[in-house]
Motif scaffolding. Structure first.
Motif, PDB file in Angstrom:
ATOM      1  N   ALA A  79       0.841  -1.194   0.000  1.00 37.77           N
ATOM      2  CA  ALA A  79       0.000   0.000   0.000  1.00 37.77           C
ATOM      3  C   ALA A  79       0.876   1.244   0.000  1.00 37.77           C
ATOM      4  CB  ALA A  79      -0.886   0.009   1.236  1.00 37.77           C
ATOM      5  N   VAL A  80       0.270   2.363  -0.278  1.00 37.75           N
ATOM      6  CA  VAL A  80       0.940   3.642  -0.118  1.00 37.75           C
ATOM      7  C   VAL A  80       0.614   4.112   1.288  1.00 37.75           C
ATOM      8  CG1 VAL A  80       1.078   6.028  -0.916  1.00 37.75           C
ATOM      9  CG2 VAL A  80       0.828   4.161  -2.578  1.00 37.75           C
ATOM     10  N   SER A  81       1.664   4.287   2.097  1.00 37.06           N
ATOM     11  CA  SER A  81       1.438   4.611   3.499  1.00 37.06           C
ATOM     12  C   SER A  81       2.708   5.198   4.103  1.00 37.06           C
ATOM     13  CB  SER A  81       1.018   3.343   4.252  1.00 37.06           C
ATOM     14  OG  SER A  81       0.576   3.673   5.544  1.00 37.06           O
ATOM     15  N   SER A  82       2.754   5.189   5.410  1.00 34.96           N
ATOM     16  CA  SER A  82       3.920   5.665   6.150  1.00 34.96           C
ATOM     17  C   SER A  82       5.070   4.673   5.985  1.00 34.96           C
ATOM     18  CB  SER A  82       3.569   5.777   7.638  1.00 34.96           C
ATOM     19  OG  SER A  82       4.743   5.917   8.413  1.00 34.96           O
ATOM     20  N   PRO A  83       6.279   5.161   5.735  1.00 36.25           N
ATOM     21  CA  PRO A  83       7.415   4.241   5.631  1.00 36.25           C
ATOM     22  C   PRO A  83       7.667   3.460   6.919  1.00 36.25           C
ATOM     23  CG  PRO A  83       8.168   6.525   5.683  1.00 36.25           C
ATOM     24  CD  PRO A  83       6.671   6.555   5.575  1.00 36.25           C
ATOM     25  N   ALA A  84       7.168   3.955   8.026  1.00 36.68           N
ATOM     26  CA  ALA A  84       7.361   3.262   9.306  1.00 36.68           C
ATOM     27  C   ALA A  84       6.777   1.863   9.283  1.00 36.68           C
ATOM     28  CB  ALA A  84       6.750   4.076  10.444  1.00 36.68           C
ATOM     29  N   LEU A  85       5.750   1.629   8.490  1.00 32.08           N
ATOM     30  CA  LEU A  85       5.134   0.295   8.454  1.00 32.08           C
ATOM     31  C   LEU A  85       6.147  -0.781   8.091  1.00 32.08           C
ATOM     32  CD1 LEU A  85       1.684   0.961   6.770  1.00 32.08           C
ATOM     33  CD2 LEU A  85       2.177   0.570   9.179  1.00 32.08           C
ATOM     34  N   TRP A  88       9.048  -1.609  11.064  1.00 31.53           N
ATOM     35  CA  TRP A  88       8.765  -2.322  12.307  1.00 31.53           C
ATOM     36  C   TRP A  88       9.678  -3.547  12.393  1.00 31.53           C
ATOM     37  CZ3 TRP A  88       7.575  -7.335  13.335  1.00 31.53           C
ATOM     38  CH2 TRP A  88       7.290  -7.627  14.665  1.00 31.53           C
ATOM     39  N   LEU A  89       9.834  -4.254  11.272  1.00 29.27           N
ATOM     40  CA  LEU A  89      10.623  -5.488  11.285  1.00 29.27           C
ATOM     41  C   LEU A  89      12.054  -5.251  11.768  1.00 29.27           C
ATOM     42  CD1 LEU A  89      10.736  -8.558  10.732  1.00 29.27           C
ATOM     43  CD2 LEU A  89      11.557  -7.981   8.462  1.00 29.27           C
ATOM     44  N   PRO A  90      12.824  -4.323  11.165  1.00 29.74           N
ATOM     45  CA  PRO A  90      14.179  -4.152  11.700  1.00 29.74           C
ATOM     46  C   PRO A  90      14.211  -3.524  13.094  1.00 29.74           C
ATOM     47  CG  PRO A  90      13.809  -2.663   9.848  1.00 29.74           C
ATOM     48  CD  PRO A  90      12.619  -3.567   9.935  1.00 29.74           C
ATOM     49  N   THR A  91      13.203  -2.739  13.429  1.00 32.82           N
ATOM     50  CA  THR A  91      13.212  -2.078  14.733  1.00 32.82           C
ATOM     51  C   THR A  91      12.837  -3.029  15.865  1.00 32.82           C
ATOM     52  OG1 THR A  91      12.596  -0.032  13.616  1.00 32.82           O
ATOM     53  CG2 THR A  91      12.359  -0.082  15.993  1.00 32.82           C
ATOM     54  N   TYR A  92      11.824  -3.872  15.642  1.00 29.80           N
ATOM     55  CA  TYR A  92      11.352  -4.782  16.689  1.00 29.80           C
ATOM     56  C   TYR A  92      11.402  -6.251  16.275  1.00 29.80           C
ATOM     57  CZ  TYR A  92       9.384  -0.715  19.083  1.00 29.80           C
ATOM     58  OH  TYR A  92       9.221   0.470  19.722  1.00 29.80           O
ATOM     59  N   GLY A  93      11.144  -6.527  15.013  1.00 29.70           N
ATOM     60  CA  GLY A  93      10.883  -7.892  14.588  1.00 29.70           C
ATOM     61  C   GLY A  93      12.080  -8.783  14.342  1.00 29.70           C
ATOM     62  N   PRO A 114      19.700   7.347  12.132  1.00 33.35           N
ATOM     63  CA  PRO A 114      19.128   7.316  13.487  1.00 33.35           C
ATOM     64  C   PRO A 114      18.079   8.415  13.697  1.00 33.35           C
ATOM     65  CG  PRO A 114      21.487   6.937  13.598  1.00 33.35           C
ATOM     66  CD  PRO A 114      21.173   7.315  12.166  1.00 33.35           C
ATOM     67  N   ALA A 115      18.294   9.593  13.114  1.00 31.34           N
ATOM     68  CA  ALA A 115      17.328  10.686  13.257  1.00 31.34           C
ATOM     69  C   ALA A 115      16.001  10.335  12.573  1.00 31.34           C
ATOM     70  CB  ALA A 115      17.893  11.977  12.678  1.00 31.34           C
ATOM     71  N   GLN A 116      16.071   9.736  11.384  1.00 34.44           N
ATOM     72  CA  GLN A 116      14.847   9.325  10.694  1.00 34.44           C
ATOM     73  C   GLN A 116      14.114   8.248  11.492  1.00 34.44           C
ATOM     74  OE1 GLN A 116      17.023   8.420   7.068  1.00 34.44           O
ATOM     75  NE2 GLN A 116      15.569   9.698   5.927  1.00 34.44           N
ATOM     76  N   LEU A 117      14.865   7.317  12.034  1.00 35.78           N
ATOM     77  CA  LEU A 117      14.259   6.256  12.839  1.00 35.78           C
ATOM     78  C   LEU A 117      13.547   6.847  14.049  1.00 35.78           C
ATOM     79  CD1 LEU A 117      13.895   3.186  13.008  1.00 35.78           C
ATOM     80  CD2 LEU A 117      15.944   3.128  14.421  1.00 35.78           C
ATOM     81  N   GLU A 118      14.157   7.834  14.685  1.00 36.89           N
ATOM     82  CA  GLU A 118      13.525   8.465  15.843  1.00 36.89           C
ATOM     83  C   GLU A 118      12.247   9.193  15.459  1.00 36.89           C
ATOM     84  OE1 GLU A 118      13.914   8.022  19.147  1.00 36.89           O
ATOM     85  OE2 GLU A 118      15.196   6.471  18.323  1.00 36.89           O
ATOM     86  N   ARG A 119      12.206   9.805  14.270  1.00 40.69           N
ATOM     87  CA  ARG A 119      10.973  10.458  13.823  1.00 40.69           C
ATOM     88  C   ARG A 119       9.868   9.433  13.584  1.00 40.69           C
ATOM     89  NH1 ARG A 119      14.663  13.717  11.171  1.00 40.69           N
ATOM     90  NH2 ARG A 119      14.436  12.639   9.178  1.00 40.69           N
ATOM     91  N   MET A 120      10.250   8.209  13.213  1.00 42.02           N
ATOM     92  CA  MET A 120       9.276   7.141  12.992  1.00 42.02           C
ATOM     93  C   MET A 120       8.854   6.456  14.293  1.00 42.02           C
ATOM     94  SD  MET A 120      10.648   4.954   9.792  1.00 42.02           S
ATOM     95  CE  MET A 120      11.525   5.707   8.454  1.00 42.02           C
ATOM     96  N   ARG A 121       9.586   6.701  15.367  1.00 40.82           N
ATOM     97  CA  ARG A 121       9.392   5.954  16.613  1.00 40.82           C
ATOM     98  C   ARG A 121       7.939   5.914  17.100  1.00 40.82           C
ATOM     99  NH1 ARG A 121      12.653   2.341  18.279  1.00 40.82           N
ATOM    100  NH2 ARG A 121      14.389   3.720  17.865  1.00 40.82           N
TER     101      ARG A 121
END
Length: 136
Positions: A79-85, A88-93, A114-121
């Motif tokens: 889908a077209v959505s937030s890149p954060a979707l 999740w896998l590398p951050t938690y999964g 790291p800054a982009q990841l924090e904005r997605m947090r």
């Protein structure tokens, strides 16, 4: 289509009706804090939409001999959505599938600082709670 606040609020209402009667008071309180905190942050709904797989957690192939990621399957939920979707896998999964040591390389290969990841947090933390609740 990118999720809107109204879409997320409708899902939260379904969680309240269908899941809250089944879970302990402490769990309900935790779900309330996460959902309401997320829904009340307008910045969670401001992002550059991108094409995402949106279901990497269960569609990632791991090479049994090397333990490395070897492929992705099932693009039916793309889908077209937030890149954060998809982060999740590398951050938690990756920890859940036993390849946590590949987290930094995965994020680096994707060009996520790291800054982009924090904005997605906030979205990542919300997804971490929301994912098991999607079956309702």
């Amino acid at each position: 289509m990118a999720p809107s606040r109204a879409d997320r609020a409708r899902h939260y209402e379904a969680v309240i009706r269908r899941i809250f009667p089944l879970i302990a008071c402490e769990a309900r309180s935790h779900v309330e804090r996460v959902y309401e905190g997320y829904l009340n942050k307008p910045e969670c709904f401001v992002f550059q939409p991108v094409l995402v797989h949106s279901d990497l957690a269960v569609n990632t192939l791991i090479d049994p001999q090397t333990g490395h990621l070897s492929g992705l399957i099932d693009f039916g939920d793309a889908a077209v959505s937030s890149p954060a979707l998809d982060f999740w896998l590398p951050t938690y999964g990756l920890k859940h599938v036993g390849v946590e040591e590949q987290t930094a390389a995965c994020l680096e290969e994707a060009g996520i600082s790291p800054a982009q990841l924090e904005r997605m947090r906030p979205e990542l933390e919300f997804q971490h709670l929301r994912y098991p609740l999607l079956g309702i």
